[in-house]
Design a protein around this motif. Sequence first.
Motif, PDB file in Angstrom:
ATOM      1  N   ARG A  16       0.868  -1.169   0.000  1.00 31.69           N
ATOM      2  CA  ARG A  16       0.000   0.000   0.000  1.00 31.69           C
ATOM      3  C   ARG A  16       0.905   1.219   0.000  1.00 31.69           C
ATOM      4  NH1 ARG A  16      -5.299  -1.188  -1.066  1.00 31.69           N
ATOM      5  NH2 ARG A  16      -5.648  -3.257  -0.272  1.00 31.69           N
ATOM      6  N   ALA A  22      -6.438   5.510   9.967  1.00 32.38           N
ATOM      7  CA  ALA A  22      -7.851   5.897  10.012  1.00 32.38           C
ATOM      8  C   ALA A  22      -8.101   6.989  11.056  1.00 32.38           C
ATOM      9  CB  ALA A  22      -8.726   4.682  10.289  1.00 32.38           C
ATOM     10  N   ARG A  77      -5.313  10.212  -1.734  1.00 31.45           N
ATOM     11  CA  ARG A  77      -4.675   9.207  -0.872  1.00 31.45           C
ATOM     12  C   ARG A  77      -4.095   9.850   0.376  1.00 31.45           C
ATOM     13  NH1 ARG A  77       0.421   8.127  -0.755  1.00 31.45           N
ATOM     14  NH2 ARG A  77       0.811   8.865  -2.869  1.00 31.45           N
ATOM     15  N   THR A  82      -8.694   7.685  -0.188  1.00 31.70           N
ATOM     16  CA  THR A  82      -8.497   6.458  -0.945  1.00 31.70           C
ATOM     17  C   THR A  82      -7.278   5.700  -0.435  1.00 31.70           C
ATOM     18  OG1 THR A  82      -7.099   7.568  -2.594  1.00 31.70           O
ATOM     19  CG2 THR A  82      -9.469   7.448  -3.064  1.00 31.70           C
ATOM     20  N   THR A  83      -7.177   4.481  -0.876  1.00 33.54           N
ATOM     21  CA  THR A  83      -5.995   3.664  -0.630  1.00 33.54           C
ATOM     22  C   THR A  83      -5.501   3.165  -1.979  1.00 33.54           C
ATOM     23  OG1 THR A  83      -5.069   1.817   0.635  1.00 33.54           O
ATOM     24  CG2 THR A  83      -7.293   1.510  -0.247  1.00 33.54           C
ATOM     25  N   ARG A  96     -11.690   4.435   0.770  1.00 33.20           N
ATOM     26  CA  ARG A  96     -11.584   3.967   2.161  1.00 33.20           C
ATOM     27  C   ARG A  96     -12.926   4.213   2.853  1.00 33.20           C
ATOM     28  NH1 ARG A  96      -6.174   6.194   4.883  1.00 33.20           N
ATOM     29  NH2 ARG A  96      -6.985   4.890   6.557  1.00 33.20           N
ATOM     30  N   ASP A  99     -13.319   3.354   6.696  1.00 32.06           N
ATOM     31  CA  ASP A  99     -12.576   4.286   7.548  1.00 32.06           C
ATOM     32  C   ASP A  99     -13.261   5.646   7.602  1.00 32.06           C
ATOM     33  OD1 ASP A  99     -10.643   2.360   8.058  1.00 32.06           O
ATOM     34  OD2 ASP A  99      -9.286   3.093   6.500  1.00 32.06           O
TER      35      ASP A  99
END
Length: 119
Positions: A16, A22, A77, A82-83, A96, A99
Motif C-alpha cells: 500500500r 484511520a 490518498r 483512498t488507498t 476507504r 474508515d
Amino acid sequence: MIPTTTPAAPAAEDERLPQPAAGDIELVTVLHALGDPVRMRLLLNYADGAEHSCAPHDLGLEHLHKSTVSHHMRVLREAGVTTTRVAGRNRFVSLRRADLDARFPGLLDALLASAPALS
C-alpha cells in the motif's frame, strides 16, 4: 535417497502506498481534497467499492494528462480518502469507505447524494 524440495517462497504481499491511519484522517483535509471537481469525479468513480486502475481513460479523465490524474490521486490518498495497492508496476485505487464512515458518519453519503451524476 528421496529428493527434497524447498517450499516455494510465499508470494510477495501487495504493498500500500503511504496513507494516514484511520484515526489521523482530518475532516478539513478530506473536504479540501474533495473541493476540486476532478477529485469529486474520482470519488464518484470509486464509490462503487471496486478497485480501479490509474489509467485516465478507465476513469473518464482521458482529457487530462496522466501526471495530472496521478496528482489528483495522490491528494486523495494523502487526505485519507483512498488507498492505493501496488501490484508490480500496476496501481489500484479504492475508496476507504469503512474508515471514512467510521470517522465521519454520513459524510460520504451526503457528498455522493449532492454530487451530479457521472455523464
